[in-house]
Design a protein around this motif. Structure first.
Motif, PDB file in Angstrom:
ATOM      1  N   GLU A 195       0.824  -1.199   0.000  1.00 48.01           N
ATOM      2  CA  GLU A 195       0.000   0.000   0.000  1.00 48.01           C
ATOM      3  C   GLU A 195       0.867   1.262   0.000  1.00 48.01           C
ATOM      4  OE1 GLU A 195       1.329  -0.435   4.133  1.00 48.01           O
ATOM      5  OE2 GLU A 195       0.703  -1.838   2.565  1.00 48.01           O
ATOM      6  N   VAL A 223      -2.727  -5.001  -4.820  1.00 43.22           N
ATOM      7  CA  VAL A 223      -2.139  -4.231  -3.726  1.00 43.22           C
ATOM      8  C   VAL A 223      -2.481  -4.948  -2.428  1.00 43.22           C
ATOM      9  CG1 VAL A 223      -2.058  -2.017  -2.516  1.00 43.22           C
ATOM     10  CG2 VAL A 223      -2.368  -2.067  -5.005  1.00 43.22           C
ATOM     11  N   PRO A 225      -1.531  -5.640   1.971  1.00 43.89           N
ATOM     12  CA  PRO A 225      -1.069  -4.882   3.131  1.00 43.89           C
ATOM     13  C   PRO A 225       0.088  -5.496   3.910  1.00 43.89           C
ATOM     14  CG  PRO A 225      -2.996  -6.150   3.733  1.00 43.89           C
ATOM     15  CD  PRO A 225      -2.746  -6.434   2.273  1.00 43.89           C
TER      16      PRO A 225
END
Length: 300
Positions: A195, A223, A225
């Protein structure tokens, strides 16, 4: 009114959420609520407005917040004076660390630090570089450990180690086209990235700029985390990523990932502290233990 009540009040006020503040402080949500309620009842004031599941500062809370912070800072300064007089390394250290450091670099070092200084209580929170920087700036953490760039000029930054980055794909990934010797065609790859605000994402952004393109020109497929989620997605054949060698060394050695030759600059692992807050003996001991070297904006 106790210092614990003030710490809880400040944490809740800054996060606008009782549960998140309790997690940061390592206490239960009910204990945090009880402390706020007791503080309000003891002084006959209303510090927070409850808005749905969240809470926000009432007018009295807004007036009280800077005073509460000032008391906590003075208490910390007083503790530091006593520590320096006695030369006894005690107290607590709140550390905010970015994911790569917290998961792969820090644990063994904190274990050995605890053996050397058993009277120091340690707590660690994990976030990306931007989140760690914010925690140090607002006083939620005594110090931070990051691998990305920091932006604030009121932070002191000291190098503690160097990290090597790698471009990796699944072992079954087709051969990658090159635009020239040692320069893979990064526009032709499907990318899995962290991110915004993470150190590894910054590295890909820098690489794209060196190639004369922007991140928007790349095929960003996913994407995620966390480093672990990215590693597993790449192993499953979902695409390519740039990531710390610490995260993927075993997978490369075992053959589930393949390293793609690419010259990437090494990056510093750095300790960040607030320029205007006096370092405690525990902080200075940890700096020495981690082998910090002066870099960036100065030393602690």
């Amino acid at each position: 009114m106790t210092l614990d009540q003030l710490r809880i009040f400040v944490a809740v006020a800054e996060r606008g959420h009782m549960t998140k503040a309790a997690e940061l402080l390592g206490i239960s949500q009910s204990a945090a609520s009880a402390a706020i309620r007791a503080l309000e009842e003891q002084h006959g004031v209303h510090l927070f407005n409850r808005v749905g599941r969240n809470i926000e500062l009432a007018q009295t809370g807004h007036r009280f917040l800077p005073e509460a912070k000032a008391v906590l800072e003075r208490a910390a300064a007083a503790r530091n004076v006593l520590e320096h007089v006695s030369q006894t390394v005690t107290g607590s250290l709140s550390i905010a660390a970015s994911q790569t450091i917290a998961s792969y670099w820090l644990p063994r070092r904190l274990a050995s630090f605890h053996e050397a200084y058993p009277a120091v209580r340690l707590s660690v929170t994990i976030g990306n570089t931007r989140q760690v920087e914010a925690n140090v700036l607002d006083g939620a953490a005594d110090l931070g450990l990051v691998e990305g760039r920091t932006e604030s000029d009121i932070l002191r930054r000291t190098k503690v180690d160097v990290d090597r980055l790698m471009l990796v794909v699944a072992s079954s990934h087709p051969e990658i086209a090159e635009v020239s010797q040692g320069r893979p065609d990064i526009k032709g790859l499907r990318w899995i990235i962290r991110e915004g605000g993470s150190g590894t994402r910054e590295v890909l952004e820098d690489l794209a700029r060196r190639e004369g393109i922007s991140l928007a020109d790349l095929q960003i497929f996913l994407v995620l985390p966390s480093n672990e989620a990215i590693r597993q997605a790449v192993e499953a054949g979902a695409g390519a990523t740039i990531i710390s060698e610490l995260v993927v060394a075993r997978a490369v050695a075992e053959g589930s990932l393949r390293s793609v030759p690419l010259e990437l600059p090494k990056r510093d692992f750095a300790m960040i502290t607030h320029r205007d807050r006096q370092a405690s003996l525990a902080q200075m001991a940890l700096k020495v233990h981690l082998g910090a070297e002066t870099a960036g904006n100065g030393s602690m």
